[in-house]
Each structure stands twice: as C-alpha cells, then as structure tokens.
Write a protein that holds these residues in place. Structure first.
Motif, PDB file in Angstrom:
ATOM      1  N   SER A 142       0.678  -1.134  -0.109  1.00 12.36           N
ATOM      2  CA  SER A 142      -0.034   0.053  -0.001  1.00 12.36           C
ATOM      3  C   SER A 142       0.948   1.410  -0.057  1.00 12.36           C
ATOM      4  O   SER A 142       2.146   1.338   0.250  1.00 12.36           O
ATOM      5  CB  SER A 142      -0.892  -0.012   1.199  1.00 12.36           C
ATOM      6  OG  SER A 142      -0.339   0.183   2.465  1.00 12.36           O
ATOM      7  N   GLU A 163       1.176  -0.307  -7.080  1.00 13.49           N
ATOM      8  CA  GLU A 163       1.540  -1.338  -5.877  1.00 13.49           C
ATOM      9  C   GLU A 163       2.159  -2.565  -6.502  1.00 13.49           C
ATOM     10  O   GLU A 163       3.323  -2.863  -5.991  1.00 13.49           O
ATOM     11  CB  GLU A 163       0.338  -1.556  -5.106  1.00 13.49           C
ATOM     12  CG  GLU A 163      -0.586  -0.481  -4.414  1.00 13.49           C
ATOM     13  CD  GLU A 163       0.383   0.269  -3.553  1.00 13.49           C
ATOM     14  OE1 GLU A 163       1.348  -0.485  -2.890  1.00 13.49           O
ATOM     15  OE2 GLU A 163       0.513   1.380  -3.481  1.00 13.49           O
ATOM     16  N   HIS A 192      -3.449  -1.882  -1.966  1.00 11.42           N
ATOM     17  CA  HIS A 192      -4.699  -0.773  -1.787  1.00 11.42           C
ATOM     18  C   HIS A 192      -4.036   0.478  -1.467  1.00 11.42           C
ATOM     19  O   HIS A 192      -2.581   0.747  -1.069  1.00 11.42           O
ATOM     20  CB  HIS A 192      -5.497  -1.216  -0.261  1.00 11.42           C
ATOM     21  CG  HIS A 192      -4.707  -1.442   0.676  1.00 11.42           C
ATOM     22  ND1 HIS A 192      -4.597  -0.525   2.104  1.00 11.42           N
ATOM     23  CD2 HIS A 192      -3.766  -2.494   1.268  1.00 11.42           C
ATOM     24  CE1 HIS A 192      -3.655  -1.003   2.879  1.00 11.42           C
ATOM     25  NE2 HIS A 192      -3.217  -2.225   2.553  1.00 11.42           N
ATOM     26  N   SER A 211      -3.009   3.187  -3.298  1.00 16.23           N
ATOM     27  CA  SER A 211      -2.021   3.691  -3.957  1.00 16.23           C
ATOM     28  C   SER A 211      -2.497   5.015  -4.618  1.00 16.23           C
ATOM     29  O   SER A 211      -3.488   5.316  -4.893  1.00 16.23           O
ATOM     30  CB  SER A 211      -1.659   2.653  -5.265  1.00 16.23           C
ATOM     31  OG  SER A 211      -0.916   3.100  -6.205  1.00 16.23           O
ATOM     32  N   GLY A 215      -3.481  -0.103  -8.700  1.00 19.25           N
ATOM     33  CA  GLY A 215      -3.339  -1.509  -8.136  1.00 19.25           C
ATOM     34  C   GLY A 215      -2.041  -2.536  -8.467  1.00 19.25           C
ATOM     35  O   GLY A 215      -1.082  -2.513  -8.077  1.00 19.25           O
ATOM     36  N   ASN A 229      -7.760   2.196  -4.708  1.00 19.01           N
ATOM     37  CA  ASN A 229      -6.508   2.824  -5.511  1.00 19.01           C
ATOM     38  C   ASN A 229      -6.846   3.942  -6.374  1.00 19.01           C
ATOM     39  O   ASN A 229      -8.093   3.984  -6.660  1.00 19.01           O
ATOM     40  CB  ASN A 229      -5.883   1.826  -6.215  1.00 19.01           C
ATOM     41  CG  ASN A 229      -5.397   0.773  -5.374  1.00 19.01           C
ATOM     42  OD1 ASN A 229      -4.296   1.081  -4.702  1.00 19.01           O
ATOM     43  ND2 ASN A 229      -5.836  -0.420  -5.426  1.00 19.01           N
ATOM     44  N   GLY A 272     -12.253   1.901  -6.007  1.00 16.48           N
ATOM     45  CA  GLY A 272     -11.189   2.518  -6.658  1.00 16.48           C
ATOM     46  C   GLY A 272     -11.533   4.021  -7.139  1.00 16.48           C
ATOM     47  O   GLY A 272     -13.018   4.316  -7.310  1.00 16.48           O
TER      48      GLY A 272
END
Length: 277
Positions: free
Chosen positions: A120, A126, A155, A157, A161, A182, A205
């Motif tokens: 993360s 990620e 998660h 980011s 992802g 993300n 997201g």
C-alpha cells in the motif's frame, strides 16, 4: 463488443480457464518443490526477517532464489521489492508500504509467488508484473517470467493496484486478492498480456476496476468488481478481447462493462447490477 451464444462463450471460457489454471498450478508446483528442497534457506530467511522499516529496497536478480517472509519494507526511494534478471522468489506475508516507487516489481524474466502480502501507499502503483522487461515495449517483445499473486491486499495507491504487462496466457495469475482504494485502475492489463483473474475483489477505486488495453486477452472469472468511480471493466483498442465469466459487476458509477474503439470479447453468465452508467 462481440456477442456470442452461451454455448460457444461457455466453451471458450472453460478452455481458457483450464489452460490458465493448469499453467498456474504448474508454476505453484515448481515453486513448492523448490521450497521443499531449500528448507534450511527458508528457515534462515524467516529467522532473519527484518521487522523494522528497511532503509533500502529488497532486490533479487541473477537467477537467485530468495524467500522473503514476514518483513516490513517501507520508506524506500524506489521499489520496495524488485525481482529481476531471472530471479525466482517466494514473497509471503510481508508488509510493503509508503515507498517512492512501486511496491513490488517483477521484471526482466523473474518469476515469483506473491502470497498474503499487504502492499500500500506507493505513488506509482503497488504491484507491477512486467514479463520480459521494465517497460511496456520490452515486456511485449520478450518472453519469460511471470507471477502468481494470491491472497494479497493491494490498496491505497496514488497510482493503480496491479499492472500486468506482456505476460502470455499462463504467465500471470491473480487469485483471491483484495484490491481496493487505489487512485487509478485496480488492475491494468497491457502490452499483449493474457492473465487469469479469478476470485478477486476489486473495489472502491478512483477509476475502473479492470482496464484491458489493445491486444490483450485476459480471462476474468468469478471476481467481484464493485463501487468503482468508473466502469467495472473497460476494454479498448484493436485486439482487446477479454473473456468475462461468472463475475459480479456491481454498483459502479459508470457502466458495469464498457467496450469501445475496436475492442471485442465474451461476456457470459455475469451479474451486472446497480451501476450508474
């Protein structure tokens, strides 16, 4: 988007799923055999695992075979973990967070099993699986490498992802991961990649759940894609041809699935509900 009958769609989905699952099983079996042959090395790795914030990234290359288990990796200028140059690694139970690059990068012919990691807080995404190289063109042109991602949390980011670039069918499998929060796409598939995405949750997201770029043919099976700010699954460009079987595409702020700019694909036995688009 292509529209096929249920029988033809089911046959293609089943065949592609069987091939991808068989390849993933072979990779997992090979990694298991390697682990059994290196029990002493694995025990040493677990015993010496760093429990504080690492000051430098963990890097493996040149056909090395590390086991990276239960480490906390944070605050690095570049990638938290970078596997490249033919490395074959097990990366399990680590927390990889808040670095300046991506969280975990698998590139340049490296192969990895990434299991039960929490990744993360990286601004450039990620997890990057780049089969063959560090950039999209090289990845698409070169063979080798790949990864199994299973049971990870990916998660929060500042980017996406998971990025899958250039991996042929059987070269990359995402199974039972929780990808959420993300800023960009939960999973982005590009440069001709054809990964298997199975039983993942892609949620909450700031962009799409899954983006499929030109020339890519992933199989998405039994995933839940929900509450994303854009389409649940988007496919665009010539040769983009995802197969979506038995997924749940729910409560997105745009369409559940969106095909455009020459994209094709198969959409069979999915639940697509409560989307705003």
């Amino acid at each position: 988007a292509a529209s096929l009958g249920p029988a033809e769609a089911g046959a293609k989905g089943a065949a592609a799923g069987g091939a991808a699952a068989a390849a993933a099983a072979a990779v997992a079996a090979e990694t298991s055999a390697q682990a059994e042959a290196a029990d002493d090395a694995a025990a040493a790795a677990a015993a010496t695992a760093a429990r504080g914030c690492a000051e430098a990234a963990l890097e493996a290359q040149c056909a090395s075979q590390p086991h990276l288990v239960d480490n906390e990796v944070c605050g690095n200028a570049k990638a938290g973990v970078h596997l490249r140059g033919g490395a074959c690694a097990l990366v399990e139970g680590n927390t990889v967070r808040a670095g300046g690059g991506a969280g975990i990068v698998v590139s340049e012919g490296a192969a990895a099993v990434l299991r039960r990691n929490d990744v993360s807080g990286h601004p450039r995404g990620e997890v990057h699986v780049l089969c063959g190289g560090d950039d999209g063109a090289a990845a698409a042109a070169a063979a080798g490498g790949g990864a199994l991602l299973e049971g990870n949390r990916v998660h929060d980011s500042g980017g996406g992802g998971v990025l899958v670039s250039g991996c042929a069918a059987g070269g990359c499998t995402l199974r039972a991961n929780d990808v959420f929060g993300n800023a960009a796409a939960g999973v982005r598939v590009c440069d001709g990649a054809a990964p298997l995405l199975e039983r993942n949750t892609l949620r909450d997201g700031g962009d799409c759940g899954v983006v499929v770029c030109a020339g890519c043919a992933p199989l998405l099976r039994d995933n839940e894609v929900t509450r994303n700010a854009k389409a649940g699954v988007i496919a665009h460009g010539s040769g983009a041809a995802p197969t979506l079987v038995a997924n749940r595409l729910l409560r997105g702020l745009q369409a559940g699935a969106y095909f455009y700019d020459g994209a094709a694909g198969i959409v069979h036995r999915n639940e697509i509900a409560a989307n705003s688009g």
